[in-house]
Design a protein around this motif. Structure first.
Motif, PDB file in Angstrom:
ATOM      1  N   ASN A  20      -5.967  72.185  90.434  1.00  0.00           N
ATOM      2  CA  ASN A  20      -4.844  72.646  89.059  1.00  0.00           C
ATOM      3  C   ASN A  20      -5.700  73.820  88.083  1.00  0.00           C
ATOM      4  OD1 ASN A  20      -4.305  70.213  90.056  1.00  0.00           O
ATOM      5  ND2 ASN A  20      -5.809  68.418  88.610  1.00  0.00           N
ATOM      6  N   PHE A  21      -6.381  74.082  88.588  1.00  0.00           N
ATOM      7  CA  PHE A  21      -6.631  75.303  87.502  1.00  0.00           C
ATOM      8  C   PHE A  21      -5.834  76.619  87.898  1.00  0.00           C
ATOM      9  CE2 PHE A  21      -9.381  79.495  85.747  1.00  0.00           C
ATOM     10  CZ  PHE A  21      -8.768  78.817  84.549  1.00  0.00           C
ATOM     11  N   SER A  22      -6.021  76.687  89.015  1.00  0.00           N
ATOM     12  CA  SER A  22      -5.158  77.705  90.341  1.00  0.00           C
ATOM     13  C   SER A  22      -4.195  77.379  90.310  1.00  0.00           C
ATOM     14  CB  SER A  22      -5.957  77.784  91.209  1.00  0.00           C
ATOM     15  OG  SER A  22      -5.199  77.042  92.304  1.00  0.00           O
ATOM     16  N   LEU A  23      -3.383  76.853  90.704  1.00  0.00           N
ATOM     17  CA  LEU A  23      -2.137  75.912  90.383  1.00  0.00           C
ATOM     18  C   LEU A  23      -1.108  76.623  88.965  1.00  0.00           C
ATOM     19  CD1 LEU A  23       0.345  74.689  92.051  1.00  0.00           C
ATOM     20  CD2 LEU A  23      -0.089  72.548  91.114  1.00  0.00           C
ATOM     21  N   LEU A  24      -2.164  75.991  87.618  1.00  0.00           N
ATOM     22  CA  LEU A  24      -1.863  76.280  86.324  1.00  0.00           C
ATOM     23  C   LEU A  24      -2.114  77.440  85.631  1.00  0.00           C
ATOM     24  CD1 LEU A  24      -0.700  75.556  83.261  1.00  0.00           C
ATOM     25  CD2 LEU A  24      -3.476  74.744  83.670  1.00  0.00           C
ATOM     26  N   LYS A  25      -2.622  78.505  86.663  1.00  0.00           N
ATOM     27  CA  LYS A  25      -2.983  79.943  86.205  1.00  0.00           C
ATOM     28  C   LYS A  25      -1.264  80.398  87.149  1.00  0.00           C
ATOM     29  CE  LYS A  25      -6.043  84.009  86.749  1.00  0.00           C
ATOM     30  NZ  LYS A  25      -6.342  84.217  87.323  1.00  0.00           N
ATOM     31  N   THR A  26      -0.847  79.833  88.064  1.00  0.00           N
ATOM     32  CA  THR A  26       0.363  80.401  88.949  1.00  0.00           C
ATOM     33  C   THR A  26       1.368  80.060  88.804  1.00  0.00           C
ATOM     34  OG1 THR A  26      -1.157  79.988  90.824  1.00  0.00           O
ATOM     35  CG2 THR A  26       1.353  80.494  91.577  1.00  0.00           C
ATOM     36  N   ILE A  27       1.658  79.164  87.760  1.00  0.00           N
ATOM     37  CA  ILE A  27       2.921  79.232  87.440  1.00  0.00           C
ATOM     38  C   ILE A  27       2.863  79.621  85.797  1.00  0.00           C
ATOM     39  CG2 ILE A  27       4.000  76.883  85.808  1.00  0.00           C
ATOM     40  CD1 ILE A  27       2.318  75.124  87.436  1.00  0.00           C
ATOM     41  N   LEU A  28       2.157  79.937  85.267  1.00  0.00           N
ATOM     42  CA  LEU A  28       1.718  80.608  83.638  1.00  0.00           C
ATOM     43  C   LEU A  28       2.504  82.301  84.846  1.00  0.00           C
ATOM     44  CD1 LEU A  28      -1.164  79.111  81.974  1.00  0.00           C
ATOM     45  CD2 LEU A  28       1.256  79.180  81.545  1.00  0.00           C
TER      46      LEU A  28
END
Length: 182
Positions: A20-28
């Motif tokens: 979830n953290f890496s996905l959130l970072k990619t989205i940002l």
């Protein structure tokens, strides 16, 4: 046979949080890139950027026109030179007056081409169209037309039209000259 290892709840929760953290970072990151792209597009479509693009195109076109006009001048000079040498070494039976009028016409062609080149280079230097030069060039062009005019085949209305054009251009030149001197 493949072995399976049971995942305990904590380990599973940690792995999901990492994902979830890496996905959130990619989205940002994507959002940040999109903002940069939008900002760049806004800059490209701004009035200042558009005017800069127009000015650049004008300069490039003016330079191309200058180069082409230089080619025209050399072609006109070549045509004039060939005509003069042919008249000197093998005079035609058409008479001296006919050759003289054609020579004047060819000389004025070169002069008109030089005036047009001066108009273009003046525009490149000052980025302003010099109306006085345009009027002078037009007067020279009409003078050329009158010099090479064959009065035997020219109708009266054409002569009147040339006279009106000369009068209008002369008045325009006078107006511009007096307004520039003030």
């Amino acid at each position: 046979m493949m072995r399976s290892y049971p995942l305990n709840g904590r380990l599973l929760k940690r792995k999901l949080m990492k994902i979830n953290f890496s996905l959130l970072k990619t989205i940002l990151d994507i959002k940040s890139q999109m903002k940069k792209i939008i900002k760049f597009l806004q800059h490209l479509t701004s009035d200042q950027s558009f005017m800069h693009l127009i000015e650049t195109v004008e300069v490039v076109v003016s330079k191309l026109l200058s180069l082409l006009m230089i080619c025209v001048i050399f072609a006109a000079l070549g045509d004039l030179s060939i005509f003069i040498f042919q008249e000197i070494f093998s005079p035609s039976g058409g008479g001296f007056n006919q050759a003289l009028f054609k020579t004047f016409g060819l000389f004025l062609n070169v002069l008109i081409a030089l005036e047009i080149l001066e108009n273009i280079t003046g525009y490149l230097k000052k980025h302003v169209l010099q109306v006085e030069l345009v009027i002078v060039t037009s007067l020279i062009a009409i003078a050329r037309k009158i010099i090479i005019l064959d009065l035997k085949v020219t109708e009266g209305i054409e002569i009147i039209g040339l006279g009106v054009a000369i009068l209008a251009l002369s008045i325009s030149y006078l107006i511009i000259k007096t307004s520039n001197s003030r």
